[in-house]
Design an enzyme around this catalytic site. Sequence first.
Site, PDB file in Angstrom:
ATOM      1  N   HIS A   1       0.789  -1.249  -0.005  1.00 51.42           N
ATOM      2  CA  HIS A   1      -0.142   0.029   0.160  1.00 51.42           C
ATOM      3  C   HIS A   1       0.981   1.233  -0.078  1.00 51.42           C
ATOM      4  O   HIS A   1       0.456   2.325  -0.695  1.00 51.42           O
ATOM      5  CB  HIS A   1      -1.132   0.041   1.334  1.00 51.42           C
ATOM      6  CG  HIS A   1      -2.019  -0.993   1.105  1.00 51.42           C
ATOM      7  ND1 HIS A   1      -2.398  -2.181   2.040  1.00 51.42           N
ATOM      8  CD2 HIS A   1      -2.966  -1.218  -0.012  1.00 51.42           C
ATOM      9  CE1 HIS A   1      -3.496  -2.656   1.519  1.00 51.42           C
ATOM     10  NE2 HIS A   1      -3.546  -2.297   0.496  1.00 51.42           N
TER      11      HIS A   1
ATOM     12  N   HIS B   1      -2.205  -5.471  -6.490  1.00 45.78           N
ATOM     13  CA  HIS B   1      -2.100  -6.658  -5.911  1.00 45.78           C
ATOM     14  C   HIS B   1      -3.810  -7.362  -5.625  1.00 45.78           C
ATOM     15  O   HIS B   1      -4.611  -6.472  -6.185  1.00 45.78           O
ATOM     16  CB  HIS B   1      -1.912  -6.494  -4.368  1.00 45.78           C
ATOM     17  CG  HIS B   1      -2.638  -5.650  -3.572  1.00 45.78           C
ATOM     18  ND1 HIS B   1      -2.186  -4.112  -3.495  1.00 45.78           N
ATOM     19  CD2 HIS B   1      -3.642  -5.468  -2.556  1.00 45.78           C
ATOM     20  CE1 HIS B   1      -2.698  -3.321  -2.740  1.00 45.78           C
ATOM     21  NE2 HIS B   1      -3.731  -4.245  -2.315  1.00 45.78           N
TER      22      HIS B   1
ATOM     23  N   CYS C   1     -14.393  -6.417   2.753  1.00 48.97           N
ATOM     24  CA  CYS C   1     -13.437  -6.706   1.500  1.00 48.97           C
ATOM     25  C   CYS C   1     -12.088  -6.987   2.321  1.00 48.97           C
ATOM     26  O   CYS C   1     -11.778  -6.872   3.470  1.00 48.97           O
ATOM     27  CB  CYS C   1     -13.593  -5.429   0.771  1.00 48.97           C
ATOM     28  SG  CYS C   1     -13.171  -4.018   1.865  1.00 48.97           S
TER      29      CYS C   1
ATOM     30  N   GLU D   1     -15.216 -10.808   9.852  1.00 53.36           N
ATOM     31  CA  GLU D   1     -15.839  -9.241   9.924  1.00 53.36           C
ATOM     32  C   GLU D   1     -17.091  -9.469  10.386  1.00 53.36           C
ATOM     33  O   GLU D   1     -17.618  -8.550  11.598  1.00 53.36           O
ATOM     34  CB  GLU D   1     -15.648  -8.723   8.643  1.00 53.36           C
ATOM     35  CG  GLU D   1     -14.245  -8.193   8.484  1.00 53.36           C
ATOM     36  CD  GLU D   1     -13.971  -6.964   7.275  1.00 53.36           C
ATOM     37  OE1 GLU D   1     -14.916  -6.490   6.986  1.00 53.36           O
ATOM     38  OE2 GLU D   1     -13.017  -7.176   6.462  1.00 53.36           O
TER      39      GLU D   1
ATOM     40  N   GLU E   1      -4.412   2.050  -2.274  1.00 48.85           N
ATOM     41  CA  GLU E   1      -4.992   0.948  -2.705  1.00 48.85           C
ATOM     42  C   GLU E   1      -5.078   0.844  -4.404  1.00 48.85           C
ATOM     43  O   GLU E   1      -5.474   1.652  -5.030  1.00 48.85           O
ATOM     44  CB  GLU E   1      -6.695   0.778  -2.393  1.00 48.85           C
ATOM     45  CG  GLU E   1      -7.022   0.769  -0.769  1.00 48.85           C
ATOM     46  CD  GLU E   1      -6.664  -0.644  -0.032  1.00 48.85           C
ATOM     47  OE1 GLU E   1      -6.076  -1.484  -1.038  1.00 48.85           O
ATOM     48  OE2 GLU E   1      -7.044  -0.845   0.843  1.00 48.85           O
TER      49      GLU E   1
ATOM     50  N   GLU F   1      -5.702  -2.268  -6.595  1.00 44.10           N
ATOM     51  CA  GLU F   1      -6.166  -3.479  -6.703  1.00 44.10           C
ATOM     52  C   GLU F   1      -6.762  -4.287  -7.857  1.00 44.10           C
ATOM     53  O   GLU F   1      -7.322  -3.514  -8.385  1.00 44.10           O
ATOM     54  CB  GLU F   1      -6.950  -3.428  -5.467  1.00 44.10           C
ATOM     55  CG  GLU F   1      -6.390  -3.243  -4.095  1.00 44.10           C
ATOM     56  CD  GLU F   1      -7.298  -3.576  -2.855  1.00 44.10           C
ATOM     57  OE1 GLU F   1      -6.927  -3.738  -1.635  1.00 44.10           O
ATOM     58  OE2 GLU F   1      -8.454  -3.501  -3.042  1.00 44.10           O
TER      59      GLU F   1
END
Length: 177
Positions: free
Chosen positions: A25, A31, A66, A86, A111, A113
């Site tokens: 990050h 990623h 997420c 979560e 981020e 992604e």
Amino acid sequence: MEEENVILVNEADEPIGLMPKMEAHEKALLHRAFSVFVMNDKGETMLQQRAKDKYHSPLLWTNTCCSHQREGESNIEAGKRRLMEEMGFSTELTELFSFVYKAPFDNGLTEHEFDHVMIGTYNAVPNINPEEVANWKWMHPEEIKTDISKNPEQYTAWFKIIFERFYDHLMQNISTS
């Protein structure tokens, strides 16, 4: 506790290495990640408010859950694992689509992604993990869309990007079914 690694990927979502999550990050390296949307039988989407102690985007609203896949873990396995961690429940998930996005944060992290977006159905009250989630609520997609336009500062950067695509996907599938 050892920091979790993320799976670095190329634009075709092919793994090219592992890296600690924070480092990826900090360096804004692409990623693999996933985003789960859980809906109920009334067509509402379950949103979560991130815990106040999260290292970025605390107390902002976002999709049901997420995170990042672990090495050797399928997208669906990862989604189910994180949903339990979560939100405290399990449900079947289906992958809808994937895409690449980049969202910088005020704290210097980014981020970047290759995000796999999944959907599931659930009709009960979640058992939220207070270390991850401050609150939760059900909202109709139309209400979410309106609220994001009125109160964008109350939502995570990635959710605003992902929700647009999710909403379009929902609308296309409603109109074709």
